[in-house]
Scaffold this motif. Structure first.
Motif, PDB file in Angstrom:
ATOM      1  N   PRO A 149      36.999  35.476  21.242  1.00 36.24           N
ATOM      2  CA  PRO A 149      37.550  34.255  22.315  1.00 36.24           C
ATOM      3  C   PRO A 149      38.634  34.337  22.786  1.00 36.24           C
ATOM      4  O   PRO A 149      39.467  34.974  22.341  1.00 36.24           O
ATOM      5  N   THR A 150      38.501  34.110  24.259  1.00 40.06           N
ATOM      6  CA  THR A 150      39.654  34.633  25.157  1.00 40.06           C
ATOM      7  C   THR A 150      39.839  33.447  26.188  1.00 40.06           C
ATOM      8  O   THR A 150      38.937  32.733  26.584  1.00 40.06           O
ATOM      9  N   LEU A 151      41.229  33.045  26.280  1.00 40.31           N
ATOM     10  CA  LEU A 151      41.634  31.787  27.302  1.00 40.31           C
ATOM     11  C   LEU A 151      42.720  32.584  28.136  1.00 40.31           C
ATOM     12  O   LEU A 151      43.691  33.210  27.758  1.00 40.31           O
ATOM     13  N   VAL A 152      42.377  32.470  29.453  1.00 37.37           N
ATOM     14  CA  VAL A 152      43.306  32.872  30.555  1.00 37.37           C
ATOM     15  C   VAL A 152      43.917  31.586  31.156  1.00 37.37           C
ATOM     16  O   VAL A 152      43.081  30.415  31.409  1.00 37.37           O
ATOM     17  N   VAL A 153      45.319  31.492  31.172  1.00 35.31           N
ATOM     18  CA  VAL A 153      45.981  30.384  31.923  1.00 35.31           C
ATOM     19  C   VAL A 153      46.671  31.170  33.024  1.00 35.31           C
ATOM     20  O   VAL A 153      47.307  31.955  32.650  1.00 35.31           O
ATOM     21  N   GLN A 154      46.115  30.755  34.296  1.00 30.65           N
ATOM     22  CA  GLN A 154      46.578  31.314  35.561  1.00 30.65           C
ATOM     23  C   GLN A 154      47.127  30.396  36.608  1.00 30.65           C
ATOM     24  O   GLN A 154      46.589  29.277  36.549  1.00 30.65           O
ATOM     25  N   GLY A 155      48.163  30.782  37.243  1.00 29.14           N
ATOM     26  CA  GLY A 155      48.753  29.969  38.305  1.00 29.14           C
ATOM     27  C   GLY A 155      47.775  29.835  39.383  1.00 29.14           C
ATOM     28  O   GLY A 155      47.273  30.824  39.717  1.00 29.14           O
ATOM     29  N   GLY A 156      47.903  28.761  40.002  1.00 23.85           N
ATOM     30  CA  GLY A 156      46.738  28.730  41.110  1.00 23.85           C
ATOM     31  C   GLY A 156      47.358  29.452  42.328  1.00 23.85           C
ATOM     32  O   GLY A 156      46.487  29.659  43.393  1.00 23.85           O
ATOM     33  N   ARG A 157      48.540  30.056  42.709  1.00 29.38           N
ATOM     34  CA  ARG A 157      49.016  30.976  43.503  1.00 29.38           C
ATOM     35  C   ARG A 157      49.577  32.310  43.154  1.00 29.38           C
ATOM     36  O   ARG A 157      50.425  32.873  43.809  1.00 29.38           O
ATOM     37  N   ASP A 158      49.174  32.756  42.180  1.00 28.16           N
ATOM     38  CA  ASP A 158      49.453  33.866  41.443  1.00 28.16           C
ATOM     39  C   ASP A 158      48.971  35.135  42.297  1.00 28.16           C
ATOM     40  O   ASP A 158      47.865  35.152  42.595  1.00 28.16           O
ATOM     41  N   PRO A 159      49.670  35.942  43.014  1.00 31.01           N
ATOM     42  CA  PRO A 159      49.520  37.071  43.731  1.00 31.01           C
ATOM     43  C   PRO A 159      48.703  37.952  42.845  1.00 31.01           C
ATOM     44  O   PRO A 159      48.018  38.907  43.388  1.00 31.01           O
ATOM     45  N   PHE A 160      48.936  38.046  41.591  1.00 27.07           N
ATOM     46  CA  PHE A 160      48.139  39.077  40.712  1.00 27.07           C
ATOM     47  C   PHE A 160      46.621  38.782  40.335  1.00 27.07           C
ATOM     48  O   PHE A 160      46.186  39.345  39.780  1.00 27.07           O
ATOM     49  N   GLY A 161      46.561  37.574  41.149  1.00 23.94           N
ATOM     50  CA  GLY A 161      45.026  37.217  40.806  1.00 23.94           C
ATOM     51  C   GLY A 161      45.055  35.539  40.800  1.00 23.94           C
ATOM     52  O   GLY A 161      45.445  34.927  39.866  1.00 23.94           O
ATOM     53  N   ARG A 162      44.366  34.847  41.698  1.00 25.17           N
ATOM     54  CA  ARG A 162      44.374  33.444  41.806  1.00 25.17           C
ATOM     55  C   ARG A 162      43.037  33.292  40.832  1.00 25.17           C
ATOM     56  O   ARG A 162      42.101  34.166  40.794  1.00 25.17           O
TER      57      ARG A 162
END
Length: 220
Positions: free
Chosen positions: A157-170
């Protein structure tokens, strides 16, 4: 955020661990009656002082989650540049016995490069799950150089938490898969938000730590 709370469950302790990549360091933030360990490492451009790691260290011990903030050997040695992925993985493997020593399920995690390490090694090390903070899906401006295979291949099981304007991947760039995905609106790769955004950095960190805590409740 004001950093790790000094009242979080029990007193923090520091452990040095010899690995084939050098001496690593674990900052243990123990929870009373802990049900699992969340081990999180830093990225290639910073250390465990990162706001997301500190926010989790402050919030989760009160939720019966022991947090282990992991400093990779290159960072402990005072170097400014991270080594090759293979060396990062070697350091993480060498740390693993210390992380499992409390006898609890271990969720492997990290931010950016640390998230990639956790993804690449989760299955072989027997991680209960993976937490990927600011997963660098691709180098900025180079979506063709995708690292999605690492994320999709965790086997746990994996959870990604990502910034809405992350230049490394939105968030909208991530491929479909069995992983969960939580967006922190307006946040960049370091989860900073613009001053004019309708939420503050503290609110962004509350959102992040709350989402992780809820997900961990379903893990153990």
């Amino acid at each position: 955020m004001g950093g790790v709370s000094p009242t979080a469950a029990t007193a923090p302790r520091t452990e040095s661990v010899e690995t084939d990549a050098g001496v690593a360091r674990i900052i243990w933030l123990p929870a009373k009656r802990a049900r699992l360990v969340l081990a999180v490492s830093h990225g290639a451009g910073g250390g465990i002082e990162a706001r997301d790691l500190q926010a989790l260290g402050a919030a989760l011990p009160d939720r019966r989650v022991t947090v282990a903030l992991v400093e990779q050997p290159w960072r402990v040695a005072g170097k400014k540049l991270a080594p090759a992925p293979r060396t990062l993985d070697t350091g993480w493997r060498g740390l693993w016995p210390a992380l499992t020593a409390p006898g609890l399920p271990v969720v492997a995690g990290g931010r950016s490069a640390g998230a990639r390490v956790a993804c690449r090694t989760a299955a072989e090390l027997g991680a209960r799950a993976v937490l990927a903070l600011s997963f660098p899906l691709h180098p900025p401006g180079k979506p063709e150089k995708s690292r999605a295979d690492e994320l999709l291949g965790t086997g746990v099981p994996t959870l990604v938490v990502q910034g809405g304007r992350d230049p490394f991947g939105r968030p909208e760039e991530f491929p479909p898969g069995e992983h969960g995905l939580v967006e922190v609106p307006y946040a960049d790769h370091g989860f900073a938000v613009p001053k004019k955004a309708p939420l503050t950095v503290d609110q962004a960190m509350d959102l992040l730590s709350g989402a992780v805590a809820e997900w961990l409740d379903g893990i153990a």
